[in-house]
Design a protein around this motif. Structure first.
Motif, mmCIF file in Angstrom:
data_model
loop_
_atom_site.group_PDB
_atom_site.id
_atom_site.type_symbol
_atom_site.label_atom_id
_atom_site.label_comp_id
_atom_site.label_asym_id
_atom_site.label_seq_id
_atom_site.Cartn_x
_atom_site.Cartn_y
_atom_site.Cartn_z
ATOM 1 N N UNK A 1 -14.660 36.302 4.645
ATOM 2 C CA UNK A 1 -15.136 37.390 3.824
ATOM 3 C C UNK A 1 -16.396 38.003 4.432
ATOM 4 N N UNK A 2 -17.275 37.178 4.958
ATOM 5 C CA UNK A 2 -18.484 37.703 5.583
ATOM 6 C C UNK A 2 -18.137 38.503 6.830
ATOM 7 N N UNK A 3 -17.109 38.065 7.553
ATOM 8 C CA UNK A 3 -16.692 38.795 8.752
ATOM 9 C C UNK A 3 -16.123 40.161 8.378
ATOM 10 N N UNK A 4 -15.394 40.229 7.282
ATOM 11 C CA UNK A 4 -14.835 41.512 6.835
ATOM 12 C C UNK A 4 -15.963 42.464 6.452
ATOM 13 N N UNK A 5 -16.964 41.933 5.772
ATOM 14 C CA UNK A 5 -18.108 42.763 5.381
ATOM 15 C C UNK A 5 -18.845 43.260 6.625
ATOM 16 N N UNK A 7 -17.584 43.640 9.635
ATOM 17 C CA UNK A 7 -16.721 44.619 10.286
ATOM 18 C C UNK A 7 -16.820 45.978 9.600
ATOM 19 N N UNK A 8 -16.811 45.979 8.274
ATOM 20 C CA UNK A 8 -16.912 47.241 7.538
ATOM 21 C C UNK A 8 -18.250 47.924 7.780
ATOM 22 N N UNK A 9 -19.311 47.124 7.974
ATOM 23 C CA UNK A 9 -20.628 47.701 8.223
ATOM 24 C C UNK A 9 -20.712 48.336 9.610
ATOM 25 N N UNK A 10 -20.110 47.707 10.611
ATOM 26 C CA UNK A 10 -20.235 48.229 11.978
ATOM 27 C C UNK A 10 -19.130 49.217 12.334
ATOM 28 N N UNK A 11 -18.137 49.341 11.497
ATOM 29 C CA UNK A 11 -16.997 50.202 11.804
ATOM 30 C C UNK A 11 -17.413 51.652 12.034
ATOM 31 N N UNK A 12 -18.368 52.126 11.296
ATOM 32 C CA UNK A 12 -18.784 53.517 11.425
ATOM 33 C C UNK A 12 -19.832 53.760 12.496
ATOM 34 N N UNK A 13 -20.316 52.705 13.148
ATOM 35 C CA UNK A 13 -21.357 52.870 14.170
ATOM 36 C C UNK A 13 -20.766 53.287 15.507
ATOM 37 N N UNK A 15 -20.918 52.930 19.673
ATOM 38 C CA UNK A 15 -21.141 51.778 20.546
ATOM 39 C C UNK A 15 -22.613 51.662 20.944
ATOM 40 N N UNK A 16 -23.289 52.796 21.174
ATOM 41 C CA UNK A 16 -24.705 52.772 21.552
ATOM 42 C C UNK A 16 -25.584 52.241 20.422
ATOM 43 N N UNK A 17 -25.153 52.404 19.173
ATOM 44 C CA UNK A 17 -25.946 51.968 18.018
ATOM 45 C C UNK A 17 -25.757 50.490 17.704
ATOM 46 N N UNK A 18 -24.684 49.884 18.196
ATOM 47 C CA UNK A 18 -24.349 48.510 17.845
ATOM 48 C C UNK A 18 -25.417 47.483 18.244
ATOM 49 N N UNK A 19 -25.937 47.491 19.483
ATOM 50 C CA UNK A 19 -26.963 46.497 19.825
ATOM 51 C C UNK A 19 -28.200 46.574 18.919
ATOM 52 N N UNK A 20 -28.622 47.763 18.573
ATOM 53 C CA UNK A 20 -29.775 47.918 17.690
ATOM 54 C C UNK A 20 -29.507 47.406 16.287
ATOM 55 N N UNK A 21 -28.244 47.454 15.870
ATOM 56 C CA UNK A 21 -27.868 46.959 14.545
ATOM 57 C C UNK A 21 -27.737 45.439 14.538
ATOM 58 N N UNK A 22 -27.190 44.869 15.610
ATOM 59 C CA UNK A 22 -26.912 43.426 15.665
ATOM 60 C C UNK A 22 -28.141 42.613 16.068
ATOM 61 N N UNK A 23 -29.009 43.155 16.904
ATOM 62 C CA UNK A 23 -30.150 42.406 17.431
ATOM 63 C C UNK A 23 -31.030 41.783 16.346
ATOM 64 N N UNK A 24 -31.388 42.501 15.260
ATOM 65 C CA UNK A 24 -32.207 41.852 14.225
ATOM 66 C C UNK A 24 -31.506 40.661 13.552
ATOM 67 N N UNK A 25 -30.178 40.643 13.584
ATOM 68 C CA UNK A 25 -29.433 39.539 12.982
ATOM 69 C C UNK A 25 -29.506 38.270 13.816
ATOM 70 N N UNK A 26 -29.968 38.361 15.033
ATOM 71 C CA UNK A 26 -30.047 37.211 15.915
ATOM 72 C C UNK A 26 -31.417 36.534 15.872
#
Length: 90
Positions: A1-5, A7-13, A15-26
């Motif tokens: 369920x967390x993976x689906x959420x 995926x839904x959050x990053x689906x609209x991003x 590719x250039x925006x993805x690292x900036x979105x994921x980096x704080x999660x690490x």
């Protein structure tokens, strides 16, 4: 369920925006907060309700862990058995 959420959050991003979105999660603090939140949900769902399910979780988790820890030894044993069988047929 967390993976689906996720995926839904990053689906609209883009590719250039993805690292900036994921980096704080690490970060360590984000991971600690996520684990703490998960433990709080588990506590509210199972411990506070006096459910018997945590006992099942411990039992089945222990069985799975013991299987995974014994697996390398079992594989070595089976390989040795197969090796001995191959040499005995010659």
């Amino acid at each position: 369920m967390a993976m689906r959420q996720f995926y839904n959050e990053i689906r609209g991003l883009k590719v250039k925006e993805l690292p900036g979105y994921v980096k704080p999660m690490m970060s360590i603090s984000y991971i600690k907060k996520a684990i703490e939140k998960g433990l709080d949900r588990y506590h509210a769902k199972y411990i506070q309700t006096s459910s018997v399910e945590p006992l099942y979780h411990v039992c089945f988790g222990g069985m799975a862990l013991s299987y995974l820890l014994a697996l390398p030894e079992e594989r070595r044993h089976l390989e040795h058995q197969q090796h001995a069988k191959d040499h005995s047929s010659h």
